[in-house]
Design an enzyme around this catalytic site. Structure first.
Site, PDB file in Angstrom:
ATOM      1  N   SER A 166     -13.118   6.541   3.239  1.00 25.41           N
ATOM      2  CA  SER A 166     -12.092   7.388   3.856  1.00 25.41           C
ATOM      3  C   SER A 166     -11.440   8.359   2.872  1.00 25.41           C
ATOM      4  O   SER A 166     -10.642   9.196   3.298  1.00 25.41           O
ATOM      5  CB  SER A 166     -11.013   6.512   4.496  1.00 25.41           C
ATOM      6  OG  SER A 166     -10.366   5.731   3.522  1.00 25.41           O
ATOM      7  N   LYS A 177      -2.242   3.732   8.268  1.00 31.27           N
ATOM      8  CA  LYS A 177      -2.206   4.890   7.380  1.00 31.27           C
ATOM      9  C   LYS A 177      -1.137   5.893   7.817  1.00 31.27           C
ATOM     10  O   LYS A 177      -0.408   6.456   6.978  1.00 31.27           O
ATOM     11  CB  LYS A 177      -3.587   5.546   7.354  1.00 31.27           C
ATOM     12  CG  LYS A 177      -4.665   4.693   6.702  1.00 31.27           C
ATOM     13  CD  LYS A 177      -6.027   5.359   6.800  1.00 31.27           C
ATOM     14  CE  LYS A 177      -7.105   4.500   6.144  1.00 31.27           C
ATOM     15  NZ  LYS A 177      -8.450   5.100   6.265  1.00 31.27           N
TER      16      LYS A 177
END
Length: 834
Positions: free
Chosen positions: A725, A768
């Site tokens: 990511s 996140k």
């Protein structure tokens, strides 16, 4: 011993003085030897002797009190028994001693003591000359009548016992084969008599007197058995046997006793255990096993080691809740109110519990679900499990599985092992006493594995709804129904849970809290709890919401609320110290005049009520802020970008830094990176080199890395980092470095990249995004295909953030830089048809 030949013993015998009892001719007795004289006798005579004559010793009862015994030889009893030492066993624990097995032969009288040391030796005269009674059946007169009465009484006594017991049948045969003259000694050694009574039988040298001494003892034993028999007839559930005797042998073997009291109590306990087995409402298979074990227990003497094991097994079986269950509280409105009062947020978990209650109302035989709460530490996974139990009105039991590495902890030990016990599942059911509790399997992701097996594999049967209706513990060895148990597992991550085990559970993600949720939790639950724990009241201490926000943003940065609760506890302790230091007499005097007096006297003024914690007091108590909003300060140079990472503790922001220097076009990566992240960095470099002309990154040459080395660093080098990511963050960081432009200081991003410049979806979006919100960032760039994950994010967080959904790296670069990141040539998007 034969009745047709006289017993001839040596005229000189070593003497063994004993406190253990009275040895009679024809009986066998174990004698413990620990005094110096007796030890010397055993060593010198029995252990070193080589002839049969050396094994014959004289046993003299020591009538002196053993507590007042001394080294001096006591006055010897005039009558003793010559015995044959059949066995000698030595031991050093707890102190050196010997145990002798001695069979009595005949009486003797001590005529002269020849020596006292190292052990006494005496001249003896044999008293029992049994050859004069070899025709005892023809004895007449009073002696013949006494012997016949004694024989009949002995036959009556044996007839009252259970003839199915082998030792009783053997005794009955001995009564017919032994001479009647030996019966007083043999029976007196078997029935329950005191040492004083046995000593009277021993001193009875005349046979007629011996019969007279032993006959009352035998009659007393018969009367006791008759009374016991009447008592047992009044209890039909009891065993039909009148008396169970201690199976230990009979003449000429070991001594046994008709001690009815201990055996009677054991019979009562066995009968009570049998009642419990029948009342336990076990399934047929378990009941059949219990009755079989109970039948074995009845035939087993208490001295056998297996007796205690079998009894413990049966007691465990009757204590298990085979058919006991608690009644569920199915009021959904009351359940919703209780869950909302106990926990703020956690809507997904609450909805799942209410769904279970609704289905239980429609179907009463619903199997218990198997849930797995996965989330960071401190978000309330364990406490919500306890709250679910309260909501359902069920018993609650917690199993801490962290560090468990033995499958026997789950499935128990087999009964063949010493110290075997059931597993923690069965023990938990025994503890709660019902078969439908809420079981919390805490930290299921931290199970270990060792040579003793894999406990995660043992949990497969427990957590499988299709199998746990017949869970078989190794100790019980019979199936137990776990289908009504509501299992709730907790974990910080699913990465360490075996796939087969994870497949059996319904996983519910428990994300971290937003700042607004933490403020609500603090004022609803944490602050009142800490005030109560520290003996304070809301009238004494107040923490405003602005102060709580400062604690959350500047002193704690976590997904849960554990650190927040600790900081609130620190504030309460500081205030408690303030109150403790206040003089007692100033509590009731608060005013201007008192202030003047205290200025004069030097005594501090009492704190005004209530004490309100403002930012200045907060800094005084907790110290300088631990976390500063340093995002804008760290993005003052090109080559820095902010990424978003997921950890088991929740989401985190992650800085990516890059620098360039003269060199040969090499790429250096630091920050303890995994292989996947290293590959993302190489992908980013390759994409930028291939698109350098498009984005004007060539700097006068075809290759932007020509004559240049790139160093890419991920701070917090002690923390291992891996995953795909960070790809878009690395591309943005390198584009900033090569173009010399600054990345926006309020932008964070996440997404996987491909060599063609596509942005692929990643996981952990909610954690996140919450991490970006905690860091006061304003724009978050996420993959286009992760747009659906925003539904899980609270509305107030979505309102505070500007989301950019990118499907290509071109869109990422345009959103990350002020004014966009224009390309010299615009290429149309080519959609893949693969």
């Amino acid at each position: 011993m034969s009745s047709n030949s006289g017993i001839q013993i040596p005229s000189r015998l070593p003497l063994l003085c004993t406190h253990d009892g009275v040895l009679l001719p024809g009986s066998t007795m174990r004698i413990s030897v620990d005094t110096a004289r007796n030890m010397q006798l055993v060593k010198s005579r029995l252990l070193k002797g080589t002839s049969l004559k050396s094994t014959i010793i004289g046993v003299i009862p020591n009538t002196r009190d053993p507590e007042h015994d001394s080294d001096e030889l006591p006055s010897l009893h005039s009558i003793g028994t010559a015995g044959l030492a059949v066995q000698v066993v030595g031991s050093n624990w707890p102190k050196p001693h010997y145990t002798l097995l001695i069979t009595g032969l005949c009486r003797f009288r001590v005529t002269q003591l020849l020596r006292e040391k190292p052990f006494p030796v005496a001249e003896v005269e044999q008293l029992d000359k049994l050859e004069q009674y070899t025709e005892g059946d023809q004895a007449d007169g009073e002696l013949g009548e006494l012997s016949q009465r004694f024989y009949q009484a002995a036959v009556q006594l044996v007839g009252m016992l259970d003839m199915s017991v082998p030792v009783v049948a053997k005794l009955r045969r001995l009564l017919d084969s032994l001479p009647k003259e030996t019966l007083p000694d043999v029976l007196a050694s078997m029935i329950r008599t005191s040492n004083k009574e046995k000593l009277q039988v021993l001193d009875a040298v005349d046979l007629e007197e011996r019969f007279k001494k032993a006959l009352p003892l035998l009659t007393r034993q018969i009367e006791g058995l008759k009374l016991l028999q009447k008592t047992r007839k009044l209890r039909p559930d009891d065993d039909k046997r009148v008396l169970a005797i201690r199976k230990g042998g009979v003449f000429p073997g070991r001594q046994f006793s008709l001690d009815e009291e201990g055996e009677d109590e054991d019979g009562d306990d066995t009968a009570m255990l049998e009642k419990k087995v029948k009342a336990a409402a076990m399934p047929e298979a378990a009941l059949r096993v219990c009755l079989k074990e109970l039948k074995r227990l009845k035939k087993m003497p208490q001295s056998m080691p297996e007796y205690a094991l079998t009894r413990n097994y049966l007691e465990m079986m009757v204590e298990l809740p085979w058919s006991k269950s608690s009644t569920d509280c199915l009021d959904i409105r009351a359940a919703r109110v209780l869950l909302d009062n106990d926990h703020y947020a956690m809507e997904k978990l609450k909805r799942r519990v209410l769904e279970y209650l609704a289905v239980r109302q429609l179907k009463s035989t619903l199997k218990g679900p198997i849930l797995c709460f996965v989330g960071p530490p401190g978000v309330g996974k364990t406490s919500v499990g306890r709250s679910i139990a309260r909501t359902l009105g069920r018993e609650f039991h917690r199993l801490a599985l962290g560090g468990v590495c033995d499958q026997s902890d789950i499935r128990g030990h087999r009964r063949t092992y010493v110290g075997s016990m059931p597993g923690r599942i069965i023990n938990g059911l025994k503890t709660v006493g019902v078969n439908n509790p809420v079981f919390l399997l805490d930290e299921v992701d931290k199970l270990g594995k060792s040579l003793q097996g894999d406990p995660a594999a043992a949990l497969l049967e427990v957590l499988d709804p299709e199998q746990n209706h017949s869970f078989t513990d190794h100790y019980l060895n019979v199936p137990f129904d776990l289908s009504q148990v509501l299992f709730i597992a907790t974990a910080n991550t699913t990465a360490t849970i075996p796939p087969a085990l994870l497949d059996r559970m319904e996983v519910l993600q428990v994300p971290g809290y937003t700042q607004e949720e933490k403020v609500e939790i603090a004022h609803r639950h944490l602050i009142p709890h800490q005030l109560e724990q520290h003996g304070l009241t809301p009238q004494q201490l107040q923490i405003p919401q602005d102060t709580t926000k400062d604690i959350i943003s500047k002193y704690t940065r976590e997904a849960g609320v554990r650190s927040l609760e600790r900081k609130i506890g620190a504030i309460c302790r500081a205030v408690a110290v303030k109150f403790a230091e206040e003089p007692q007499h100033t509590h009731a005097h608060i005013g201007v005049e008192e202030g003047k007096n205290e200025e004069d006297s030097g005594i501090a003024a009492p704190p005004e009520m209530p004490i309100v914690i403002d930012p200045i007091a907060l800094k005084d108590i907790l110290g300088p802020p631990v976390f500063e909003m340093e995002v804008s300060e760290r993005l003052t140079l090109p080559g820095v970008a902010i990424g978003l990472a997921w950890t088991p503790m929740g989401g985190e922001i992650m800085f990516v830094e890059a620098s360039r220097m003269e060199g040969e076009g090499q790429l250096t990566l630091t920050g303890q990176l995994g292989d996947v992240m290293k590959e993302s960095a190489h992908l980013a470099i390759s994409w930028l080199r291939s698109n350098a002309k498009t984005y004007l990154l060539t700097n006068g040459s075809a290759d932007p890395l020509e004559g240049t080395d790139i160093h890419l660093h991920f701070p917090a080098g002690a923390v291992t980092k891996d995953g795909p990511s960070a790809g878009v963050t690395i591309v943005t960081c390198l584009a900033s470095l090569l173009s010399g432009r600054l990345v926006r200081s309020d932008v964070a991003m996440t997404g996987e990249i491909t060599l063609r410049g596509l942005v692929l979806p990643v996981g952990g979006i909610k954690d996140k995004v919450l991490a970006a919100h905690r860091a006061n960032l304003k724009r978050v760039i996420i993959p286009k295909r992760n747009e659906k994950d925003l539904e899980e994010i609270p509305p107030q967080v979505r309102a505070d953030l500007d989301f950019v959904f990118a499907s290509t790296l071109d869109e990422v670069l345009n959103a990350a830089f002020d004014g966009g990141f224009p390309a010299a040539v615009s290429h149309p998007q080519v959609v893949s048809k693969l």
